[in-house]
Design a protein around this motif. Structure first.
Motif, PDB file in Angstrom:
ATOM      1  N   UNK A  78       0.811  -1.221   0.000  1.00  0.00           N
ATOM      2  CA  UNK A  78       0.000   0.000   0.000  1.00  0.00           C
ATOM      3  C   UNK A  78       0.843   1.269   0.000  1.00  0.00           C
ATOM      4  N   UNK A  79       2.136   1.164   0.228  1.00  0.00           N
ATOM      5  CA  UNK A  79       2.991   2.358   0.319  1.00  0.00           C
ATOM      6  C   UNK A  79       2.879   3.260  -0.905  1.00  0.00           C
ATOM      7  N   UNK A  80       2.993   2.732  -2.131  1.00  0.00           N
ATOM      8  CA  UNK A  80       2.881   3.626  -3.291  1.00  0.00           C
ATOM      9  C   UNK A  80       1.507   4.300  -3.393  1.00  0.00           C
ATOM     10  N   UNK A  81       0.445   3.558  -3.056  1.00  0.00           N
ATOM     11  CA  UNK A  81      -0.898   4.130  -3.092  1.00  0.00           C
ATOM     12  C   UNK A  81      -1.039   5.229  -2.044  1.00  0.00           C
ATOM     13  N   UNK A  82      -0.583   4.973  -0.827  1.00  0.00           N
ATOM     14  CA  UNK A  82      -0.656   5.979   0.233  1.00  0.00           C
ATOM     15  C   UNK A  82       0.173   7.204  -0.131  1.00  0.00           C
ATOM     16  N   UNK A  83       1.353   6.983  -0.701  1.00  0.00           N
ATOM     17  CA  UNK A  83       2.199   8.103  -1.127  1.00  0.00           C
ATOM     18  C   UNK A  83       1.487   8.938  -2.194  1.00  0.00           C
ATOM     19  N   UNK A  84       0.883   8.252  -3.150  1.00  0.00           N
ATOM     20  CA  UNK A  84       0.194   8.931  -4.248  1.00  0.00           C
ATOM     21  C   UNK A  84      -0.992   9.747  -3.734  1.00  0.00           C
ATOM     22  N   UNK A  85      -1.826   9.127  -2.895  1.00  0.00           N
ATOM     23  CA  UNK A  85      -2.984   9.841  -2.348  1.00  0.00           C
ATOM     24  C   UNK A  85      -2.546  10.981  -1.432  1.00  0.00           C
ATOM     25  N   UNK A  86      -1.505  10.741  -0.649  1.00  0.00           N
ATOM     26  CA  UNK A  86      -0.973  11.814   0.200  1.00  0.00           C
ATOM     27  C   UNK A  86      -0.501  12.987  -0.644  1.00  0.00           C
ATOM     28  N   UNK A  87       0.141  12.676  -1.765  1.00  0.00           N
ATOM     29  CA  UNK A  87       0.593  13.727  -2.671  1.00  0.00           C
ATOM     30  C   UNK A  87      -0.558  14.525  -3.250  1.00  0.00           C
ATOM     31  N   UNK A  88      -1.654  13.846  -3.581  1.00  0.00           N
ATOM     32  CA  UNK A  88      -2.837  14.550  -4.094  1.00  0.00           C
ATOM     33  C   UNK A  88      -3.357  15.545  -3.057  1.00  0.00           C
ATOM     34  N   UNK A  89      -3.445  15.104  -1.821  1.00  0.00           N
ATOM     35  CA  UNK A  89      -3.905  15.994  -0.749  1.00  0.00           C
ATOM     36  C   UNK A  89      -2.930  17.152  -0.546  1.00  0.00           C
ATOM     37  N   UNK A  90      -1.651  16.846  -0.515  1.00  0.00           N
ATOM     38  CA  UNK A  90      -0.651  17.897  -0.316  1.00  0.00           C
ATOM     39  C   UNK A  90      -0.721  18.957  -1.398  1.00  0.00           C
ATOM     40  N   UNK A  91      -0.878  18.532  -2.628  1.00  0.00           N
ATOM     41  CA  UNK A  91      -0.978  19.477  -3.750  1.00  0.00           C
ATOM     42  C   UNK A  91      -2.282  20.271  -3.671  1.00  0.00           C
ATOM     43  N   UNK A  92      -3.402  19.580  -3.437  1.00  0.00           N
ATOM     44  CA  UNK A  92      -4.711  20.233  -3.425  1.00  0.00           C
ATOM     45  C   UNK A  92      -4.822  21.265  -2.309  1.00  0.00           C
ATOM     46  N   UNK A  93      -4.249  20.962  -1.158  1.00  0.00           N
ATOM     47  CA  UNK A  93      -4.352  21.877  -0.027  1.00  0.00           C
ATOM     48  C   UNK A  93      -3.102  22.746   0.136  1.00  0.00           C
ATOM     49  N   UNK A  94      -2.338  22.814  -0.936  1.00  0.00           N
ATOM     50  CA  UNK A  94      -1.153  23.679  -0.978  1.00  0.00           C
ATOM     51  C   UNK A  94      -0.190  23.387   0.162  1.00  0.00           C
ATOM     52  N   UNK A  95      -0.002  22.090   0.417  1.00  0.00           N
ATOM     53  CA  UNK A  95       0.938  21.655   1.446  1.00  0.00           C
ATOM     54  C   UNK A  95       2.052  20.808   0.830  1.00  0.00           C
TER      55      UNK A  95
END
Length: 157
Positions: A78-95
């Motif tokens: 699940x690491x790549x999936x969690x990394x990918x989804x975390x990246x989406x959140x970080x980008x969307x919320x300007x973090x």
């Protein structure tokens, strides 16, 4: 904010009464206060609805795919999936690039999966006559279980 119409349905009145009763509960008030504080830090209100819809849709689709192939949230895969989804959140919320992204994301998802928060949104939708949103608590729980096992929350480029 809840806005009871001038001629409410019985369901709207029931939701209004339940919300009023829940507001007497200190844990419920704390959960709703956290929601309000988080939303105050979100991007502009015009962008928030489509932002959340897009993130939720992406998260549901990706996690549904993982579940359909038998990938458990605590597994190494699940690491790549969690990394990918975390990246989406970080980008969307300007973090993006924020060193505390994982901690912020876990806190946000735990807050969103809180049963008090889920009930608040259900009651708000009923009172305001909005379409009911499906509960995302199982998806958020899967993701928050997978996230700590991820190697890092990478920023999606």
């Amino acid at each position: 904010m809840p806005e009871l119409p001038d001629d409410p349905t019985p369901d709207q009145v029931g939701a209004w009464v339940e919300l009023a009763e829940l507001c007497q509960d200190a844990d419920f008030r704390t959960a709703v206060r956290h929601i309000a504080e988080e939303q105050a830090e979100d991007p502009s209100p015009q962008d928030v609805s489509s932002l959340h819809d897009g993130l939720n849709r992406a998260m549901c689709e990706r996690i549904d795919e993982a579940v359909s192939v038998g990938l458990l949230p605590a597994s190494v895969g699940t690491a790549p999936l969690a990394d990918s989804l975390g990246g989406l959140y970080g980008h969307a919320f300007e973090r993006a690039g924020d060193g505390d992204l994982r901690r912020w994301l876990l806190a946000r998802l735990h807050m969103t999966a809180d049963p008090h928060a889920a009930r608040y949104w259900q009651l708000l939708a009923t009172i305001n006559g909005w379409p009911a949103s499906p509960t995302l608590a199982p998806v958020y729980t899967w993701f928050t279980t997978a996230l700590p096992g991820a190697s890092a929350v990478a920023v999606a480029s």
